[in-house]
Design an enzyme around this catalytic site. Structure first.
Site, PDB file in Angstrom:
ATOM      1  N   HIS A 149       1.010  -0.996   0.342  1.00 27.40           N
ATOM      2  CA  HIS A 149      -0.459   0.285   0.373  1.00 27.40           C
ATOM      3  C   HIS A 149       0.337   1.406   0.075  1.00 27.40           C
ATOM      4  O   HIS A 149       1.824   1.550   0.185  1.00 27.40           O
ATOM      5  CB  HIS A 149      -0.714  -0.102   1.056  1.00 27.40           C
ATOM      6  N   CYS A 165       2.944  -4.502   6.641  1.00 22.75           N
ATOM      7  CA  CYS A 165       3.080  -4.902   5.192  1.00 22.75           C
ATOM      8  C   CYS A 165       4.495  -3.945   4.755  1.00 22.75           C
ATOM      9  O   CYS A 165       5.338  -3.552   5.149  1.00 22.75           O
ATOM     10  CB  CYS A 165       1.692  -3.444   5.376  1.00 22.75           C
TER      11      CYS A 165
END
Length: 189
Positions: A149, A165
């Site tokens: 992301h 992440c």
């Protein structure tokens, strides 16, 4: 007298180091002409063939040690992007996964483990909110809670700063997002 001797030997040392530094470019070019290539950093692009049998819909390979992501489209075009990576080894997951969903302006809620570590965090932050850690776009992986992301906090790129992440600059995740179909193969190493 002893201080003067130490000072002279320091000067001699600095002088010798300086001379070696001036000669270094010629030594390096001599090594290059002999077919030896030296890489002073940890950055080493990967070949997709070393990790996958076929390119399929595309490939994303994220190197968590060197902190960069390589993205190949189905036609074989490859681009590199700097990333943020998980804070610690226990938050880092490695292996094969794939893109199962894509969202523009994704909302974010901390995982149960994050809520235990950080009970003061809000239960949910809507997409578009400047405090939303997922940034402008997110690629959802087949591993629960793991994403590739964007980030609103550009200081995180190039660092161990995430809770699991892989983060990219918002402009770069928008580019990867646009070139990545659902079903793209992903490997984190």
């Amino acid at each position: 007298m002893r201080k003067k001797t130490e000072l002279l030997s320091r000067r001699a040392f600095v002088s010798a180091v300086g001379a070696a530094a001036l000669a270094a470019p010629s030594v390096l070019s001599a090594q290059a002409t002999e077919g030896v290539v030296r890489n002073v950093g940890s950055f080493r692009p990967h070949q997709w063939q070393d990790h996958f049998e076929k390119i399929g819909k595309g490939i994303i390979l994220s190197d968590t040690n060197a902190r960069f992501l390589q993205h190949w489209t189905a036609d074989g075009e490859m681009r590199l992007y700097p990333t943020s990576v998980p804070l610690s080894e226990d938050l880092t997951r490695r292996g094969y996964t794939e893109v199962i969903d894509k969202k523009v302006a994704p909302g974010w809620g901390p995982t149960p483990a994050m809520r235990i570590r950080n009970p003061e965090w809000p239960a949910y932050i809507p997409g578009g909110d400047p405090l939303n850690p997922l940034g402008s776009h997110a690629l959802y992986l087949s591993w629960q809670y793991y994403r590739i992301h964007g980030t609103q906090d550009t200081r995180k790129i190039g660092r161990r700063s995430s809770n699991g992440c892989i983060g990219l600059y918002n402009a770069q995740i928008a580019e990867v997002f646009g070139r990545t179909p659902i079903g793209t193969q992903v490997k984190l190493i």
